[in-house]
Design an enzyme around this catalytic site. Structure first.
Site, short mmCIF file in Angstrom:
data_model
loop_
_atom_site.label_atom_id
_atom_site.label_comp_id
_atom_site.label_asym_id
_atom_site.label_seq_id
_atom_site.Cartn_x
_atom_site.Cartn_y
_atom_site.Cartn_z
N CYS A 66 -7.01 -9.97 16.52
CA CYS A 66 -8.45 -9.86 16.28
C CYS A 66 -8.94 -8.59 16.96
O CYS A 66 -8.22 -7.92 17.68
CB CYS A 66 -9.18 -11.05 16.89
SG CYS A 66 -8.60 -12.63 16.29
N ARG A 100 -8.19 -5.04 12.12
CA ARG A 100 -7.52 -5.97 13.06
C ARG A 100 -7.77 -7.43 12.69
O ARG A 100 -7.06 -8.33 13.12
CB ARG A 100 -8.02 -5.73 14.48
CG ARG A 100 -7.75 -4.35 15.04
CD ARG A 100 -8.28 -4.23 16.45
NE ARG A 100 -7.59 -5.14 17.32
CZ ARG A 100 -6.48 -4.82 17.99
NH1 ARG A 100 -5.94 -3.63 17.85
NH2 ARG A 100 -5.89 -5.69 18.78
N TRP A 110 -9.08 -12.66 12.86
CA TRP A 110 -7.96 -13.03 11.98
C TRP A 110 -7.57 -14.41 12.47
O TRP A 110 -7.03 -14.55 13.56
CB TRP A 110 -6.81 -12.02 12.11
CG TRP A 110 -5.63 -12.34 11.24
CD1 TRP A 110 -5.55 -12.29 9.88
CD2 TRP A 110 -4.34 -12.78 11.68
NE1 TRP A 110 -4.31 -12.66 9.45
CE2 TRP A 110 -3.54 -12.96 10.54
CE3 TRP A 110 -3.78 -13.03 12.93
CZ2 TRP A 110 -2.22 -13.39 10.60
CZ3 TRP A 110 -2.47 -13.43 13.00
CH2 TRP A 110 -1.71 -13.63 11.84
N ASN A 123 -9.25 -12.12 21.90
CA ASN A 123 -8.10 -11.74 21.06
C ASN A 123 -6.89 -12.29 21.79
O ASN A 123 -6.61 -11.90 22.92
CB ASN A 123 -8.02 -10.22 20.93
CG ASN A 123 -6.76 -9.79 20.18
OD1 ASN A 123 -6.24 -10.54 19.36
ND2 ASN A 123 -6.23 -8.61 20.51
N GLY A 124 -6.16 -13.20 21.14
CA GLY A 124 -4.97 -13.80 21.78
C GLY A 124 -4.90 -15.26 21.41
O GLY A 124 -5.46 -15.69 20.41
N GLU A 160 12.51 -1.97 3.09
CA GLU A 160 11.15 -1.47 3.38
C GLU A 160 10.33 -1.36 2.10
O GLU A 160 9.17 -1.75 2.04
CB GLU A 160 11.26 -0.13 4.10
CG GLU A 160 10.01 0.75 4.10
CD GLU A 160 8.82 0.16 4.86
OE1 GLU A 160 8.98 -0.89 5.51
OE2 GLU A 160 7.73 0.74 4.77
N LYS A 165 6.81 -3.34 1.34
CA LYS A 165 5.56 -2.65 0.98
C LYS A 165 4.98 -3.23 -0.30
O LYS A 165 3.80 -3.49 -0.41
CB LYS A 165 5.82 -1.15 0.77
CG LYS A 165 5.95 -0.31 1.98
CD LYS A 165 4.74 -0.20 2.87
CE LYS A 165 4.73 -1.13 4.02
NZ LYS A 165 5.72 -1.05 5.06
N GLU A 211 3.74 -6.98 0.19
CA GLU A 211 2.64 -7.28 1.13
C GLU A 211 1.29 -6.79 0.62
O GLU A 211 0.27 -7.27 1.07
CB GLU A 211 2.94 -6.75 2.52
CG GLU A 211 2.83 -5.28 2.72
CD GLU A 211 2.98 -4.93 4.20
OE1 GLU A 211 3.72 -3.98 4.48
OE2 GLU A 211 2.38 -5.58 5.06
N HIS A 256 27.32 -10.66 -5.60
CA HIS A 256 27.60 -11.90 -4.85
C HIS A 256 26.48 -12.93 -5.04
O HIS A 256 26.36 -13.86 -4.26
CB HIS A 256 27.79 -11.58 -3.36
CG HIS A 256 28.99 -10.72 -3.11
ND1 HIS A 256 30.29 -11.17 -3.22
CD2 HIS A 256 29.08 -9.39 -2.82
CE1 HIS A 256 31.13 -10.19 -2.96
NE2 HIS A 256 30.42 -9.08 -2.72
N LYS A 297 -2.89 -6.33 11.09
CA LYS A 297 -2.26 -5.04 11.39
C LYS A 297 -1.24 -5.17 12.51
O LYS A 297 -0.21 -4.54 12.48
CB LYS A 297 -3.31 -4.01 11.78
CG LYS A 297 -2.75 -2.63 12.09
CD LYS A 297 -1.92 -2.07 10.94
CE LYS A 297 -1.23 -0.78 11.28
NZ LYS A 297 -0.28 -0.37 10.21
#
Ligand code: AGP
Length: 595
Positions: A2, A27, A71, A95-96, A468, A472, A475, A491, A590
């Site tokens: 947050c 955030r 968030w 935040n936490g 990667e 991208k 997400e 396989h 983020k």
């Protein structure tokens, strides 16, 4: 993760808080809130939705205020769960995570407390109220002693006017010193428009801010933010993500600036560890998400250039594994934010085993940079989009240099080092060439934008790039994408290939080129479409791939610096075609500062 912010000084606080929350919206963007004190009067507003919809015209008077962009971790997204959380006129933004909030809540309810939200944070307001005997910082100190978890908090109350109390444990808190007062925030982006002079709080520190003074539990040096305020603006770009992709060549230049010698590197952050690095016999590379994929590239780089045994691990996994640790090993933590909880937990474990810990980090003063024994900054400037792009390029650039540092301590030949360094000096120009294909990549992305499933395949240095690229895409577009090694296709994954499931194949001219060509043939033979990332001049691949995006030739070990860029652009333009919320994708944050 947050965003918290506070202001106390001579100016009206409301616009400062709202503008600061807008800078930190990346955030946390499911809800927000603000509390402003003006003598005994309290203004409190909490909303679900984006802070960007607010105008910053003052709705109230007052020069003391705290704000929060959320968030959601504990408690659903709704107005009552937005911060500030309040009890008995004590207002808290956090935040936490309060890991023991359930036990604390039960105890407080037994004492007659009534709760108005489902959050863990509200417990902090109740505890402060319980401990309050007239002094807000004393009450906050006592309340926090009961908390297990992490916090960056700011507290105000009309019961102890004229101050903001802030405290930090694991979640960042930065204090900005301005001419007319103090701003406290989770990160510099909310502060940079008012001042570059900052103080970073350490764990277990508490600060009390007043209109014209502040006290902190111990003397701290004032640091200077080393980037410009426009770094946190989109400028002419529609999205931060595109702006940050377009910065990737400059990121390479910034990362190598002043660090390349003729046949070695100069990394100030490793100087104090160089004797231990000479003795080290194994490198662990630890990261999460894109940070892990950069770490995986680092694994190949360490083997190839560093001439040392290396293993890349996800922080969320290795923290629980029974890896054999000893002081002759080194752990390198790869993280843009430097606040990823899983990495930090692993860092603690490695330090307890006396493993040498180093960081490859972007955010200056972040927890990772303070907890590791050394490291190298990626110097990317602030990365705002949730999808990490330029930081990934910066991380790989730094890992190339650390590999050179280790290799030259071992038996990497001088001429080999010179060759790599010479190419590293030129590769940003090649990255510019890749970016010039943005329009072509946009067309290809649009052409495939109706597909719902993708494979990304690569081998050796391009295997992490395949993962990667898949991350991208998924997400920010919310379509399923999977990165696998070319060799693994037969396989199992090949069973999924048909005309509905295209494959992006990284097939550059390198030691595994022929193997990748065979993989493309395997996919085509099952009617799978193939978008190939190929080396300029390779006409052969045009005959078999459906579409081709060319990148300039470079050394195999440096290919990731170029092959990642078209995948970043492909994901961006694909999401743009689907009109997704590119900079703030659903469900994500983020920086994942909770476990
Ligand atoms: C990458 O695009 C994602 N946003 C995510 O995987 C991110 O890389 C991960 O959370 C690690 O973040 P860090 O680099 O700040 O540690």
């Amino acid at each position: 993760m947050c965003g918290i912010i506070g202001y106390i000084g001579k100016k009206q606080a409301y616009p400062i808080i709202i503008n600061g929350l807008k800078k930190m919206e990346y955030r946390g963007y499911d809800s927000y809130g603000i509390c402003v004190l003006d003598g005994d009067s309290v203004f409190l507003k909490k909303r679900v939705g984006r802070i960007s919809s607010e105008n910053s015209e003052s709705e109230c008077k007052g020069c003391i205020s705290i704000g929060h962009s959320r968030w959601a971790t504990t408690g659903s997204v709704c107005e009552k769960n937005a911060h500030p959380q309040e009890y008995n006129q004590f207002y808290v933004v956090h935040n936490g995570i309060v890991e023991n909030y359930k036990e604390l809540k039960e105890e407080l309810i037994k004492k007659g407390h009534q709760f108005s939200s489902d959050t863990d944070t509200e417990v902090i307001a109740h505890l402060i109220s319980e401990e309050f005997k007239g002094n807000l910082e004393d009450a906050t100190k006592k309340a926090l002693k009961k908390i297990i978890g992490s916090y960056g908090i700011a507290v105000i109350s009309p019961k102890d006017k004229g101050k903001i109390v802030v405290a930090k444990l694991s979640s960042p808190i930065i204090l900005g010193i301005t001419d007319d007062g103090y701003i406290v925030a989770s990160d510099p982006s909310a502060i940079i428009n008012y001042t570059k002079q900052i103080i970073t709080l350490d764990d277990n520190e508490i600060a009390t801010l007043k209109e014209d003074s502040y006290t902190i539990s111990k003397d701290k040096k004032i640091e200077t933010i080393d980037w410009e305020s426009d770094a946190v603006d989109k400028g002419d770009f529609e999205h931060f993500m595109l702006k940050e992709i377009m910065e990737e060549p400059r990121v390479i230049e910034n990362a190598i600036q002043g660090r390349l010698l003729e046949s070695d590197v100069k990394l100030g952050g490793l100087e104090s560890s160089k004797e231990r690095l000479k003795r080290t016999n194994k490198i662990y590379l630890v990261g999460c998400g894109t940070g892990y994929y950069a770490a995986k590239v680092g694994e190949y780089l360490m083997e190839e250039i560093g001439i040392i045994d290396a293993e890349a691990h996800m922080g969320s996994e290795v923290r629980y594994r029974n890896v054999r640790l000893n002081p002759d090993q080194t752990a390198i933590f790869v993280s843009q934010s430097g606040e990823t909880a899983d990495n930090l937990a692993c860092l603690k474990k490695m330090k307890e085993a006396n493993v040498l810990t180093l960081g490859v980090t972007n955010v200056i003063g972040s927890t990772q940079t303070r907890e590791t024994e050394g490291g190298v900054y990626t110097r990317c400037g602030p990365e705002i989009a949730v999808a990490s792009t330029k930081a990934f390029i910066g991380q790989i650039t730094v890992l190339v240099m650390i590999s050179l540092f280790l290799g030259r301590q071992r038996n990497l030949e001088e001429k080999e080092a010179k060759k790599i360094i010479l190419e590293l000096k030129n590769i940003s120009k090649k990255a510019d060439i890749v970016l010039k294909q943005a329009e072509k990549i946009k067309e290809i992305a649009r052409k495939y934008s109706q597909y719902k499933d993708f494979f990304f395949i690569g081998r050796k240095f391009n295997y992490p790039i395949a993962m990667e690229g898949a991350l991208k895409l998924k997400e920010i577009s919310y379509v399923h994408a999977e990165g696998v090694t070319g060799g693994e296709l037969k396989h199992g994954p090949l069973a999924l290939i048909d005309e509905t499931c295209p494959t992006i194949a990284i097939c550059t001219k390198d030691s595994v080129y022929d193997k990748m060509l065979s993989n493309i043939e395997e996919v085509k033979a099952r009617n799978g479409k193939v978008i190939a990332i190929a080396t300029e001049g390779d006409s052969k691949i045009k005959e078999i791939a459906t579409d081709v995006i060319y990148i300039p030739e470079t050394l195999e070990c440096l290919t990731p610096l170029l092959s990642a860029i078209p995948l970043h652009l492909f994901a961006y333009y694909f999401a743009l075609a689907l009109e997704k919320d590119i900079d703030k994708p659903r469900n994500l944050a983020k920086s994942v500062t909770v476990e």
